[in-house]
Design a protein around this motif. Structure first.
Motif, PDB file in Angstrom:
ATOM      1  N   SER A   1       0.872  -1.240  -0.011  1.00  0.00           N
ATOM      2  CA  SER A   1      -0.041   0.047  -0.081  1.00  0.00           C
ATOM      3  C   SER A   1       0.897   1.361  -0.100  1.00  0.00           C
ATOM      4  O   SER A   1       1.775   1.054   0.768  1.00  0.00           O
ATOM      5  N   PRO A   2       0.541   2.264  -0.625  1.00  0.00           N
ATOM      6  CA  PRO A   2       1.380   3.474  -0.686  1.00  0.00           C
ATOM      7  C   PRO A   2       1.415   4.110   0.591  1.00  0.00           C
ATOM      8  O   PRO A   2       2.321   4.841   0.907  1.00  0.00           O
ATOM      9  N   LEU A   3       0.169   4.043   1.252  1.00  0.00           N
ATOM     10  CA  LEU A   3      -0.197   4.707   2.716  1.00  0.00           C
ATOM     11  C   LEU A   3       0.913   4.021   3.476  1.00  0.00           C
ATOM     12  O   LEU A   3       1.430   4.539   4.476  1.00  0.00           O
ATOM     13  N   GLY A   4       0.819   2.643   3.446  1.00  0.00           N
ATOM     14  CA  GLY A   4       1.788   1.808   4.139  1.00  0.00           C
ATOM     15  C   GLY A   4       3.407   2.089   4.039  1.00  0.00           C
ATOM     16  O   GLY A   4       3.973   2.046   4.987  1.00  0.00           O
ATOM     17  N   ILE A   5       3.652   2.554   2.852  1.00  0.00           N
ATOM     18  CA  ILE A   5       4.979   2.732   2.588  1.00  0.00           C
ATOM     19  C   ILE A   5       5.546   4.019   3.095  1.00  0.00           C
ATOM     20  O   ILE A   5       6.537   4.122   3.767  1.00  0.00           O
ATOM     21  N   VAL A   6       4.714   5.277   3.065  1.00  0.00           N
ATOM     22  CA  VAL A   6       4.933   6.347   3.418  1.00  0.00           C
ATOM     23  C   VAL A   6       4.825   6.455   5.046  1.00  0.00           C
ATOM     24  O   VAL A   6       5.663   6.906   5.496  1.00  0.00           O
ATOM     25  N   PHE A   7       4.054   5.705   5.765  1.00  0.00           N
ATOM     26  CA  PHE A   7       3.793   5.259   6.906  1.00  0.00           C
ATOM     27  C   PHE A   7       5.006   4.742   7.495  1.00  0.00           C
ATOM     28  O   PHE A   7       5.621   5.117   8.629  1.00  0.00           O
ATOM     29  N   GLY A   8       5.358   3.632   6.857  1.00  0.00           N
ATOM     30  CA  GLY A   8       6.592   2.969   7.251  1.00  0.00           C
ATOM     31  C   GLY A   8       7.961   3.653   7.278  1.00  0.00           C
ATOM     32  O   GLY A   8       8.870   3.557   8.233  1.00  0.00           O
ATOM     33  N   TYR A   9       8.050   4.521   6.033  1.00  0.00           N
ATOM     34  CA  TYR A   9       9.430   4.960   5.891  1.00  0.00           C
ATOM     35  C   TYR A   9       9.403   6.330   6.873  1.00  0.00           C
ATOM     36  O   TYR A   9      10.318   6.799   7.577  1.00  0.00           O
ATOM     37  N   SER A  10       7.970   6.778   7.330  1.00  0.00           N
ATOM     38  CA  SER A  10       7.947   7.917   8.417  1.00  0.00           C
ATOM     39  C   SER A  10       8.497   7.462   9.547  1.00  0.00           C
ATOM     40  O   SER A  10       9.089   8.081  10.421  1.00  0.00           O
ATOM     41  N   VAL A  11       7.955   6.371  10.019  1.00  0.00           N
ATOM     42  CA  VAL A  11       8.273   5.737  11.363  1.00  0.00           C
ATOM     43  C   VAL A  11       9.747   5.412  11.427  1.00  0.00           C
ATOM     44  O   VAL A  11      10.317   5.703  12.293  1.00  0.00           O
ATOM     45  N   PHE A  12      10.247   4.540  10.336  1.00  0.00           N
ATOM     46  CA  PHE A  12      11.613   4.373  10.259  1.00  0.00           C
ATOM     47  C   PHE A  12      12.564   5.686  10.385  1.00  0.00           C
ATOM     48  O   PHE A  12      13.576   5.787  11.028  1.00  0.00           O
ATOM     49  N   ALA A  13      12.146   6.749   9.669  1.00  0.00           N
ATOM     50  CA  ALA A  13      13.035   7.935   9.674  1.00  0.00           C
ATOM     51  C   ALA A  13      13.031   8.689  11.232  1.00  0.00           C
ATOM     52  O   ALA A  13      14.109   9.072  11.700  1.00  0.00           O
ATOM     53  N   VAL A  14      11.867   8.641  11.638  1.00  0.00           N
ATOM     54  CA  VAL A  14      11.699   9.449  13.171  1.00  0.00           C
ATOM     55  C   VAL A  14      12.418   8.601  14.002  1.00  0.00           C
ATOM     56  O   VAL A  14      13.328   9.114  14.918  1.00  0.00           O
ATOM     57  N   VAL A  15      12.038   7.538  14.143  1.00  0.00           N
ATOM     58  CA  VAL A  15      12.730   6.536  15.197  1.00  0.00           C
ATOM     59  C   VAL A  15      14.157   6.401  15.061  1.00  0.00           C
ATOM     60  O   VAL A  15      15.114   6.481  15.963  1.00  0.00           O
ATOM     61  N   THR A  16      14.587   6.102  13.801  1.00  0.00           N
ATOM     62  CA  THR A  16      16.084   6.049  13.467  1.00  0.00           C
ATOM     63  C   THR A  16      16.805   7.177  13.877  1.00  0.00           C
ATOM     64  O   THR A  16      17.744   6.988  14.496  1.00  0.00           O
ATOM     65  N   PHE A  17      16.155   8.517  13.497  1.00  0.00           N
ATOM     66  CA  PHE A  17      16.898   9.666  13.899  1.00  0.00           C
ATOM     67  C   PHE A  17      17.087   9.779  15.224  1.00  0.00           C
ATOM     68  O   PHE A  17      18.017  10.178  15.828  1.00  0.00           O
ATOM     69  N   ALA A  18      16.093   9.687  15.954  1.00  0.00           N
ATOM     70  CA  ALA A  18      15.950  10.047  17.253  1.00  0.00           C
ATOM     71  C   ALA A  18      16.768   9.122  18.321  1.00  0.00           C
ATOM     72  O   ALA A  18      17.401   9.692  18.957  1.00  0.00           O
ATOM     73  N   VAL A  19      16.624   7.845  17.991  1.00  0.00           N
ATOM     74  CA  VAL A  19      17.462   6.784  18.807  1.00  0.00           C
ATOM     75  C   VAL A  19      18.798   6.919  18.484  1.00  0.00           C
ATOM     76  O   VAL A  19      19.656   6.936  19.463  1.00  0.00           O
TER      77      VAL A  19
END
Length: 108
Positions: free
Chosen positions: A40-58
């Protein structure tokens, strides 16, 4: 003793680097790959958003901690081994009690 403390200090930095690598892999697999597999395009965008935010923060916090520990190790482990000799005089903290007793006895 100096060799043991240097080795332990480098092992601490190595452990942080290993944890950094493993966390990056887990974030990649659980967030981004799961989003890509959803189709799903929404799943891809959501997955990337979670990946980017969590990876950057932690991982940013871990990198800052790693830099801090490395600087601390350089200052305390290596600097103290080379230059600090502890051949001065014993530290005596400032105490007002004797001064007040002397001032009280001379005022009478």
């Amino acid at each position: 003793l100096g060799m043991v403390s240097n080795t332990a200090s480098y092992l601490r930095l190595w452990a942080l680097s290993l944890a950094h690598s493993e966390l990056a892999t887990v974030f990649w697999e659980k967030a981004l790959v799961a989003g890509l597999n959803s189709g799903s395009p929404l799943g891809i965008v959501f997955g990337y958003s979670v990946f980017a935010v969590v990876t950057f923060a932690v991982l940013l916090c871990m990198d800052v901690l790693e830099c801090f520990l490395h600087a601390l190790r350089l200052h305390w482990v290596e600097f103290q081994n080379k230059f600090y000799k502890a051949d001065g005089y014993k530290f005596a903290p400032f105490d007002l009690a004797p001064l007040l007793r002397n001032a009280g006895s001379t005022a009478k």
